[in-house]
Design a protein around this motif. Structure first.
Motif, short mmCIF file in Angstrom:
data_model
loop_
_atom_site.label_atom_id
_atom_site.label_comp_id
_atom_site.label_asym_id
_atom_site.label_seq_id
_atom_site.Cartn_x
_atom_site.Cartn_y
_atom_site.Cartn_z
N SER A 62 5.11 -8.65 -5.95
CA SER A 62 5.73 -7.98 -7.10
C SER A 62 6.07 -8.99 -8.19
O SER A 62 5.95 -8.69 -9.38
CB SER A 62 7.00 -7.24 -6.67
OG SER A 62 6.69 -6.25 -5.74
N ASP A 190 2.57 -1.14 -8.48
CA ASP A 190 3.29 -1.80 -7.38
C ASP A 190 3.55 -0.78 -6.28
O ASP A 190 4.45 0.05 -6.40
CB ASP A 190 4.60 -2.40 -7.89
CG ASP A 190 5.15 -3.44 -6.92
OD1 ASP A 190 4.70 -3.49 -5.76
OD2 ASP A 190 6.05 -4.20 -7.33
N GLU A 191 2.74 -0.80 -5.25
CA GLU A 191 2.84 0.16 -4.13
C GLU A 191 2.97 1.60 -4.65
O GLU A 191 3.95 2.29 -4.34
CB GLU A 191 4.04 -0.19 -3.24
CG GLU A 191 3.95 -1.59 -2.66
CD GLU A 191 5.09 -1.86 -1.68
OE1 GLU A 191 5.30 -1.00 -0.81
OE2 GLU A 191 5.75 -2.88 -1.81
#
Ligand SMILES: Nc1ncnc2c1ncn2[C@@H]1O[C@H](COP(=O)(O)OP(=O)(O)OP(=O)(O)O)[C@@H](O)[C@H]1O
Ligand SMILES: [Mg+2]
Length: 269
Positions: A62, A190-191
């Motif tokens: 991240s 991000d995910e």
């Protein structure tokens, strides 16, 4: 497979597309206060492809992703060294317009985060902030962005309803619509599926497949299966270092480093 030099600079074994890199991360280091979180990262993100960032929790995925649109600027006591360039242009250079940069680098987060306003206003909000008020332009953008995010058919009759009334998967597709409304070059995710059920996840994965080509996509994921299904290239990170980067098939079936192999086969992480 040999691990002669554990942390040698990343070897490239990627077939480059003719169009060159969308993003070039060079000798990039980052510190949160005294603590170094990224070490000598070197990575070329290819245009129009999906690049997955994988690695165990806390390895810096991240952090690296947030550097690509300078989201980390908001963190106190942060220091960086090295360069990140977009089409040869240094995003940490002097006089860079960070707001404009973030429009070129649309971001989608783990948890869907629609604004508490109508579906229509969610998508037009960034344009309105830019002073666009012509209704025909706003209407066209809403339809295009919702078509691109495969949401149009589900919401075209309820554009003025609150975005908060959508399901989680629909909300995440709306966030993707909002990110593509300003027609960015890169989508950072991000995910993006970690808060979604398997069916909603499959929709987002299909969508990523459709959006690549138009946009270069960088996606953090904890799911090996997802990285293998969706990405063209995969970067494996460990303790802030980029251990291995290459075509996804190679990373998953024939990695060069034993640590990569251990991670992708589920031996640690
Ligand atoms: N704002 C911050 N201030 C200080 N340290 C931070 C900050 N954000 C992240 N870190 C630290 O930097 C390291 C990398 O964190 P990061 O969130 O980038 O990891 P990650 O790979 O995304 O992990 P996860 O898979 O759990 O999301 C960790 O040690 C983390 O504690
Ligand atoms: Mg993370």
């Amino acid at each position: 497979m040999t691990d002669t030099l554990e942390f040698e600079p990343t070897a490239y074994h990627i077939k480059k597309s003719n169009e060159g890199p969308a993003l070039d991360i060079a000798d990039f280091n980052l510190w949160y206060g005294e603590k170094q979180a990224l070490f000598d990262n070197n990575l070329e993100i290819q245009k129009g492809q999906v690049t997955a960032l994988i690695g165990p929790s806390g390895c810096g995925k991240s952090t690296l992703l947030r550097c690509l649109n300078r989201m980390n600027d908001l963190v106190d006591d942060l220091r960086i060294e090295g360069r990140i360039t977009v089409d040869g242009f240094d995003i940490y250079g002097r006089g860079v317009d960070v707001i404009a940069l973030r429009k070129r680098m649309g971001m989608v987060f783990q948890k869907p985060n629609p604004f508490a306003m109508s579906i229509y206003d969610n998508i037009t909000y960034p344009l309105r902030v830019d002073g666009v008020s012509k209704k025909s332009i706003l209407d066209e953008t809403v339809e295009r962005a919702l078509q691109q995010s495969a949401l149009w058919n589900e919401v075209k009759d309820r554009l003025n309803d609150s975005a908060l009334g959508l399901s989680g998967g629909q909300q995440q597709r709306l966030c993707i619509a909002r990110a593509v409304a300003s027609d960015p070059e890169v989508l950072l995710m991000d995910e993006p599926c970690s808060a979604l059920d398997p069916i909603a996840t499959a929709r987002i994965e299909e969508l990523i497949e459709e959006l690549k080509g138009t946009y270069s996509i960088v996606m953090v994921t904890h799911s090996m299966a997802q990285a293998a299904r969706v990405s063209d290239n995969t970067a494996f990170m460990y303790l802030g270092r980029l251990i291995e980067y290459g075509e996804t098939d190679t990373i998953f079936t024939n990695p060069r480093k034993s640590r990569t192999n251990d991670y992708v086969t589920g031996r640690f992480g």
